[in-house]
Scaffold this motif. Structure first.
Motif, mmCIF file in Angstrom:
data_model
loop_
_atom_site.group_PDB
_atom_site.id
_atom_site.type_symbol
_atom_site.label_atom_id
_atom_site.label_comp_id
_atom_site.label_asym_id
_atom_site.label_seq_id
_atom_site.Cartn_x
_atom_site.Cartn_y
_atom_site.Cartn_z
ATOM 1 N N TYR A 1 -11.412 -4.800 -4.662
ATOM 2 C CA TYR A 1 -11.019 -3.389 -4.698
ATOM 3 C C TYR A 1 -9.740 -3.095 -3.921
ATOM 4 C CZ TYR A 1 -15.580 -2.625 -6.723
ATOM 5 O OH TYR A 1 -16.668 -2.674 -7.538
ATOM 6 N N VAL A 2 -9.711 -3.487 -2.665
ATOM 7 C CA VAL A 2 -8.569 -3.127 -1.817
ATOM 8 C C VAL A 2 -7.295 -3.801 -2.299
ATOM 9 C CG1 VAL A 2 -7.643 -3.177 0.529
ATOM 10 C CG2 VAL A 2 -10.042 -2.614 0.143
ATOM 11 N N ARG A 3 -7.388 -5.049 -2.696
ATOM 12 C CA ARG A 3 -6.200 -5.754 -3.185
ATOM 13 C C ARG A 3 -5.627 -5.052 -4.419
ATOM 14 N NH1 ARG A 3 -7.175 -11.483 -5.480
ATOM 15 N NH2 ARG A 3 -7.210 -12.231 -3.355
ATOM 16 N N LEU A 4 -6.470 -4.703 -5.371
ATOM 17 C CA LEU A 4 -5.999 -4.032 -6.581
ATOM 18 C C LEU A 4 -5.445 -2.643 -6.272
ATOM 19 C CD1 LEU A 4 -8.802 -5.058 -9.071
ATOM 20 C CD2 LEU A 4 -6.476 -5.950 -8.937
ATOM 21 N N PHE A 5 -6.112 -1.943 -5.377
ATOM 22 C CA PHE A 5 -5.672 -0.611 -4.990
ATOM 23 C C PHE A 5 -4.298 -0.690 -4.332
ATOM 24 C CE2 PHE A 5 -6.311 3.384 -2.452
ATOM 25 C CZ PHE A 5 -6.436 4.221 -3.539
ATOM 26 N N ARG A 6 -4.125 -1.677 -3.454
ATOM 27 C CA ARG A 6 -2.835 -1.881 -2.790
ATOM 28 C C ARG A 6 -1.743 -2.159 -3.817
ATOM 29 N NH1 ARG A 6 -1.506 -7.031 -0.603
ATOM 30 N NH2 ARG A 6 -2.048 -7.584 -2.722
ATOM 31 N N ASP A 7 -2.048 -3.005 -4.793
ATOM 32 C CA ASP A 7 -1.059 -3.329 -5.819
ATOM 33 C C ASP A 7 -0.672 -2.096 -6.626
ATOM 34 O OD1 ASP A 7 -1.101 -5.936 -4.959
ATOM 35 O OD2 ASP A 7 -2.380 -6.650 -6.597
ATOM 36 N N ASP A 8 -1.626 -1.214 -6.855
ATOM 37 C CA ASP A 8 -1.363 -0.004 -7.630
ATOM 38 C C ASP A 8 -0.517 1.001 -6.844
ATOM 39 O OD1 ASP A 8 -1.796 1.415 -10.107
ATOM 40 O OD2 ASP A 8 -3.033 2.800 -8.948
ATOM 41 N N GLY B 1 1.447 0.297 -4.062
ATOM 42 C CA GLY B 1 2.748 -0.279 -3.749
ATOM 43 C C GLY B 1 2.981 -0.453 -2.262
ATOM 44 N N PRO B 2 4.240 -0.556 -1.852
ATOM 45 C CA PRO B 2 4.568 -0.910 -0.467
ATOM 46 C C PRO B 2 4.176 0.145 0.572
ATOM 47 C CG PRO B 2 6.557 -0.378 -1.695
ATOM 48 C CD PRO B 2 5.427 -0.408 -2.685
ATOM 49 N N ASP B 3 3.887 1.356 0.164
ATOM 50 C CA ASP B 3 3.492 2.399 1.119
ATOM 51 C C ASP B 3 1.996 2.392 1.423
ATOM 52 O OD1 ASP B 3 6.102 3.321 1.307
ATOM 53 O OD2 ASP B 3 5.839 4.707 -0.367
ATOM 54 N N PHE B 4 1.247 1.461 0.825
ATOM 55 C CA PHE B 4 -0.207 1.411 1.006
ATOM 56 C C PHE B 4 -0.567 1.060 2.445
ATOM 57 C CE2 PHE B 4 -4.200 -1.022 1.011
ATOM 58 C CZ PHE B 4 -5.047 -0.079 0.469
ATOM 59 N N ILE B 5 -1.458 1.825 3.037
ATOM 60 C CA ILE B 5 -2.018 1.540 4.361
ATOM 61 C C ILE B 5 -3.531 1.615 4.229
ATOM 62 C CG2 ILE B 5 -2.243 2.286 6.756
ATOM 63 C CD1 ILE B 5 0.567 3.459 6.529
ATOM 64 N N PHE B 6 -4.207 0.541 4.621
ATOM 65 C CA PHE B 6 -5.657 0.463 4.527
ATOM 66 C C PHE B 6 -6.294 1.094 5.758
ATOM 67 C CE2 PHE B 6 -9.570 -2.140 5.249
ATOM 68 C CZ PHE B 6 -10.296 -1.626 4.201
ATOM 69 N N ILE B 7 -7.292 1.936 5.539
ATOM 70 C CA ILE B 7 -8.005 2.596 6.629
ATOM 71 C C ILE B 7 -9.483 2.261 6.494
ATOM 72 C CG2 ILE B 7 -8.598 4.812 7.695
ATOM 73 C CD1 ILE B 7 -6.070 5.959 6.334
ATOM 74 N N GLY C 1 -3.162 -12.260 5.256
ATOM 75 C CA GLY C 1 -2.784 -13.168 4.171
ATOM 76 C C GLY C 1 -2.415 -12.442 2.888
ATOM 77 N N GLU C 2 -3.021 -11.284 2.664
ATOM 78 C CA GLU C 2 -2.732 -10.479 1.475
ATOM 79 C C GLU C 2 -1.615 -9.475 1.735
ATOM 80 O OE1 GLU C 2 -4.091 -10.552 -1.646
ATOM 81 O OE2 GLU C 2 -5.195 -12.353 -1.094
ATOM 82 N N ASP C 3 -1.059 -9.497 2.940
ATOM 83 C CA ASP C 3 0.004 -8.574 3.344
ATOM 84 C C ASP C 3 -0.435 -7.114 3.190
ATOM 85 O OD1 ASP C 3 2.513 -8.084 4.442
ATOM 86 O OD2 ASP C 3 3.453 -7.873 2.478
ATOM 87 N N ILE C 4 -1.657 -6.847 3.658
ATOM 88 C CA ILE C 4 -2.212 -5.497 3.621
ATOM 89 C C ILE C 4 -2.129 -4.913 5.026
ATOM 90 C CG2 ILE C 4 -4.305 -4.124 3.273
ATOM 91 C CD1 ILE C 4 -5.129 -6.204 1.145
ATOM 92 N N THR C 5 -1.454 -3.794 5.161
ATOM 93 C CA THR C 5 -1.306 -3.119 6.449
ATOM 94 C C THR C 5 -2.538 -2.275 6.722
ATOM 95 O OG1 THR C 5 1.080 -3.000 6.131
ATOM 96 C CG2 THR C 5 0.125 -1.507 7.765
ATOM 97 N N ARG C 6 -3.092 -2.418 7.925
ATOM 98 C CA ARG C 6 -4.267 -1.637 8.310
ATOM 99 C C ARG C 6 -3.868 -0.643 9.393
ATOM 100 N NH1 ARG C 6 -10.017 -3.645 9.886
ATOM 101 N NH2 ARG C 6 -9.033 -5.660 9.977
ATOM 102 N N MET C 7 -4.354 0.575 9.249
ATOM 103 C CA MET C 7 -4.117 1.578 10.281
ATOM 104 C C MET C 7 -5.040 1.276 11.452
ATOM 105 S SD MET C 7 -4.488 5.703 10.131
ATOM 106 C CE MET C 7 -2.938 5.996 9.333
ATOM 107 N N ASP C 8 -4.488 1.221 12.654
ATOM 108 C CA ASP C 8 -5.301 0.955 13.851
ATOM 109 C C ASP C 8 -5.919 2.219 14.378
ATOM 110 O OD1 ASP C 8 -4.887 -1.783 13.956
ATOM 111 O OD2 ASP C 8 -2.958 -1.519 14.946
#
Length: 69
Positions: free
Chosen positions: A29-36, A38-44, A62-69
Motif C-alpha cells: 500500500y504505502v509503496r504504491l501510494f508514494r509512487d502515485d 510523487g516526490p512530495d510524499f511523506i509517510f505518517i 530502502g524504498e526512499d520513503i520519507t517518514r514524518m517524525d
C-alpha cells in the motif's frame, strides 16, 4: 486508492508485528501510494511499536520513503 486515501487495512488473524506490518501494509500500500503522490510524499504513522522496529526503518529507507517524525 480514492481521492488520495486508502481504505483501512484489517489484520484478520494474530498479532501485528513489524515484519507483518512491512509485508501486508508498507510494501503493497504505502509503496504504491508514494509512487502515485510523487516526490512530495511523506509517510505518517502513529508510532505504535510495530511501526518503529528496525525492519520498518530499513524498508522505508530502502524504498526512499520519507517518514514524518
Amino acid at each position: 486508492m480514492l481521492n488520495g486515501r486508502t481504505e483501512h487495512y484489517i489484520f484478520n488473524r494474530g498479532s501485528v508485528i513489524g515484519d507483518r506490518y512491512c509485508e501486508e501494509v508498507l510494501l503493497p500500500y504505502v509503496r504504491l501510494f508514494r509512487d502515485d503522490i510523487g516526490p512530495d510524499f511523506i509517510f505518517i504513522d502513529d508510532n505504535a511499536r510495530p511501526h518503529r522496529i528496525l525492519a520498518v526503518e530499513e524498508l522505508l529507507e530502502g524504498e526512499d520513503i520519507t517518514r514524518m517524525d
